[in-house]
Design a protein around this motif. Structure first.
Motif, PDB file in Angstrom:
ATOM      1  N   HIS A  24       0.938  -1.252   0.014  1.00 32.13           N
ATOM      2  CA  HIS A  24      -0.033   0.015   0.014  1.00 32.13           C
ATOM      3  C   HIS A  24       0.928   1.270   0.201  1.00 32.13           C
ATOM      4  O   HIS A  24       1.800   1.231   0.491  1.00 32.13           O
ATOM      5  CB  HIS A  24      -0.960   0.092   1.444  1.00 32.13           C
ATOM      6  N   VAL A  25       0.344   2.392  -0.611  1.00 32.71           N
ATOM      7  CA  VAL A  25       0.874   3.828  -0.460  1.00 32.71           C
ATOM      8  C   VAL A  25       0.015   4.815   0.179  1.00 32.71           C
ATOM      9  O   VAL A  25      -1.362   4.749  -0.148  1.00 32.71           O
ATOM     10  CB  VAL A  25       1.301   3.990  -1.973  1.00 32.71           C
ATOM     11  N   ALA A  26       0.581   5.696   0.981  1.00 37.18           N
ATOM     12  CA  ALA A  26      -0.394   6.343   1.679  1.00 37.18           C
ATOM     13  C   ALA A  26       0.038   7.789   1.561  1.00 37.18           C
ATOM     14  O   ALA A  26       1.409   8.135   1.785  1.00 37.18           O
ATOM     15  CB  ALA A  26      -0.690   6.082   3.079  1.00 37.18           C
ATOM     16  N   THR A  27      -0.677   8.750   1.151  1.00 33.63           N
ATOM     17  CA  THR A  27      -0.288  10.177   0.991  1.00 33.63           C
ATOM     18  C   THR A  27      -0.951  11.062   2.099  1.00 33.63           C
ATOM     19  O   THR A  27      -2.203  11.043   1.889  1.00 33.63           O
ATOM     20  CB  THR A  27      -0.343  10.843  -0.219  1.00 33.63           C
ATOM     21  N   ALA A  28      -0.271  11.639   3.073  1.00 36.32           N
ATOM     22  CA  ALA A  28      -0.958  12.706   4.133  1.00 36.32           C
ATOM     23  C   ALA A  28      -0.428  13.862   3.685  1.00 36.32           C
ATOM     24  O   ALA A  28       0.774  14.350   3.330  1.00 36.32           O
ATOM     25  CB  ALA A  28      -0.326  12.247   5.262  1.00 36.32           C
ATOM     26  N   VAL A  29      -1.481  14.930   3.718  1.00 36.54           N
ATOM     27  CA  VAL A  29      -1.392  16.291   3.473  1.00 36.54           C
ATOM     28  C   VAL A  29      -1.973  17.012   4.118  1.00 36.54           C
ATOM     29  O   VAL A  29      -3.200  16.685   4.530  1.00 36.54           O
ATOM     30  CB  VAL A  29      -1.693  16.444   1.850  1.00 36.54           C
ATOM     31  N   ARG A  30      -1.372  18.339   4.670  1.00 38.82           N
ATOM     32  CA  ARG A  30      -2.211  19.185   5.407  1.00 38.82           C
ATOM     33  C   ARG A  30      -2.715  20.273   4.406  1.00 38.82           C
ATOM     34  O   ARG A  30      -1.894  20.949   3.807  1.00 38.82           O
ATOM     35  CB  ARG A  30      -1.020  19.655   6.495  1.00 38.82           C
ATOM     36  N   ASP A  31      -3.905  20.430   4.654  1.00 32.98           N
ATOM     37  CA  ASP A  31      -4.938  21.307   3.598  1.00 32.98           C
ATOM     38  C   ASP A  31      -4.838  22.939   4.391  1.00 32.98           C
ATOM     39  O   ASP A  31      -4.108  22.986   5.219  1.00 32.98           O
ATOM     40  CB  ASP A  31      -6.092  20.908   3.527  1.00 32.98           C
ATOM     41  N   VAL A  40      -5.082   6.412   1.040  1.00 33.58           N
ATOM     42  CA  VAL A  40      -4.505   5.185   1.113  1.00 33.58           C
ATOM     43  C   VAL A  40      -4.883   4.373  -0.222  1.00 33.58           C
ATOM     44  O   VAL A  40      -6.191   4.440  -0.615  1.00 33.58           O
ATOM     45  CB  VAL A  40      -4.863   4.296   2.424  1.00 33.58           C
ATOM     46  N   LYS A  41      -3.872   3.976  -0.903  1.00 33.66           N
ATOM     47  CA  LYS A  41      -4.104   3.027  -2.248  1.00 33.66           C
ATOM     48  C   LYS A  41      -3.319   1.664  -2.023  1.00 33.66           C
ATOM     49  O   LYS A  41      -2.318   1.779  -1.613  1.00 33.66           O
ATOM     50  CB  LYS A  41      -3.874   3.817  -3.463  1.00 33.66           C
TER      51      LYS A  41
END
Length: 314
Positions: A24-31, A40-41
């Motif tokens: 899996h790959v996860a991208t965390a971003v602060r808006d 999560v994909k």
């Protein structure tokens, strides 16, 4: 280091961090509102369909190609969440982006250095030394490029998130609880860094190309491009061995240039950046270590605006 822990890697993105394991790959971003979104994909790797691609010296090229695709997708997602783009890029746009990146890289790091090296023929006509000179020019261009972009404010923040990624992975690999305090105590240099990998690729290419003679310009350009998978395969094995055998003096020396480079491509992050990196990493860890539900409902008051969702196939 706990040998049972997953091998995780990552990448800095716009106002965030991408983390991945083997599945899996996860991208965390602060808006812009200060919330943290975590996408999560699943990873659909070619090596899962063709196990032979997991063999040493073959897996490096697969990792390089798939990391490029995952990285562009993560950057596109982060740009959307951070408010810099309205939509994520389509598959067609991704293909065009990769093609353009490949062409630009070929011109900047292959055509220009090998074309410029011919002017050194007034000093020597020995193919060995001409090839070494070409490699040195390529390395100078690469380092100069990084030095220039590191002065840009937006890139400086990306490099801070890069530091946050490394420090968080170090904390996890050392078996410490993933808290901001613990992560901040860890170093920001990591032997499996992607930019370190690129540097090792260039250093390995200098050695390999030194023995290829000095044919015509187009033959030299073609040979550099065709042999890239071979170079990437060798470089990946060096990085992999160096990361798991850091005490070995030979392997330690081999990865040192990549570690030194990270003084340029990473910066010390602030606590808010560490928070983002922690949530990205936790999203790809197994439930026995850090369940996603626990992340969203742990009630610490540290990140009350965290949102996590499982997306479709990448």
């Amino acid at each position: 280091m706990n040998e049972q822990r997953l091998t995780v890697g990552g990448q800095a993105v716009i106002e965030g961090v991408m983390m991945k394991n083997q599945t899996h790959v996860a991208t965390a971003v602060r808006d812009k509102s200060g919330n943290i979104a975590v996408d999560v994909k699943p990873i659909n790797s070619l090596s899962d369909r063709f196990p032979i691609l997991k063999k040493p010296f073959l897996r490096g090229s697969v990792v390089l190609a798939e990391s490029l695709v995952l990285g562009i997708k993560a950057l596109s997602y982060s740009a959307k969440i951070a408010g810099e783009e309205d939509d994520e890029i389509t598959d067609k746009e991704m293909a065009l982006t990769i093609m353009l990146a490949f062409v630009l890289a070929a011109v900047l790091f292959v055509a220009i250095p090998t074309g410029a090296a011919k002017y050194l023929a007034v000093v020597t006509d020995d193919p060995f030394w001409l090839n070494l000179a070409e490699g040195a020019l390529r390395l100078i261009i690469f380092l100069s490029y990084l030095a220039v972009i590191s002065t840009m404010n937006d890139i400086h923040r990306v490099f801070q998130y890069h530091g946050a990624e490394h420090k968080t992975i170090h904390c996890y690999e050392n078996g410490k609880p993933l808290t901001v305090e613990n992560v901040q105590k860890c170093g920001r240099l990591h032997p499996r860094c992607g930019t370190a990998f690129l540097l090792i690729v260039m250093l390995v290419s200098i050695v390999v190309f030194a023995f290829l003679g000095w044919p015509s310009l187009w033959e030299r350009i073609a040979s550099r491009i065709v042999l890239l998978p071979v170079i990437a395969g060798i470089a990946y094995e060096i990085i992999r061995l160096g990361g798991s055998n850091a005490a070995n003096p030979v392997l330690r020396a081999a990865i040192l240039p990549g570690l030194w480079l990270q003084y340029l491509t990473t910066r010390e992050p602030d606590d808010s950046m560490i928070e983002v990196a922690i949530e990205s990493l936790k999203a790809v860890l197994p439930p026995t270590e850090y369940a996603i539900e626990d992340v969203a409902h742990r009630g610490t008051g540290v990140l009350p605006n965290l949102s996590i969702h499982e997306a479709g196939a990448a």
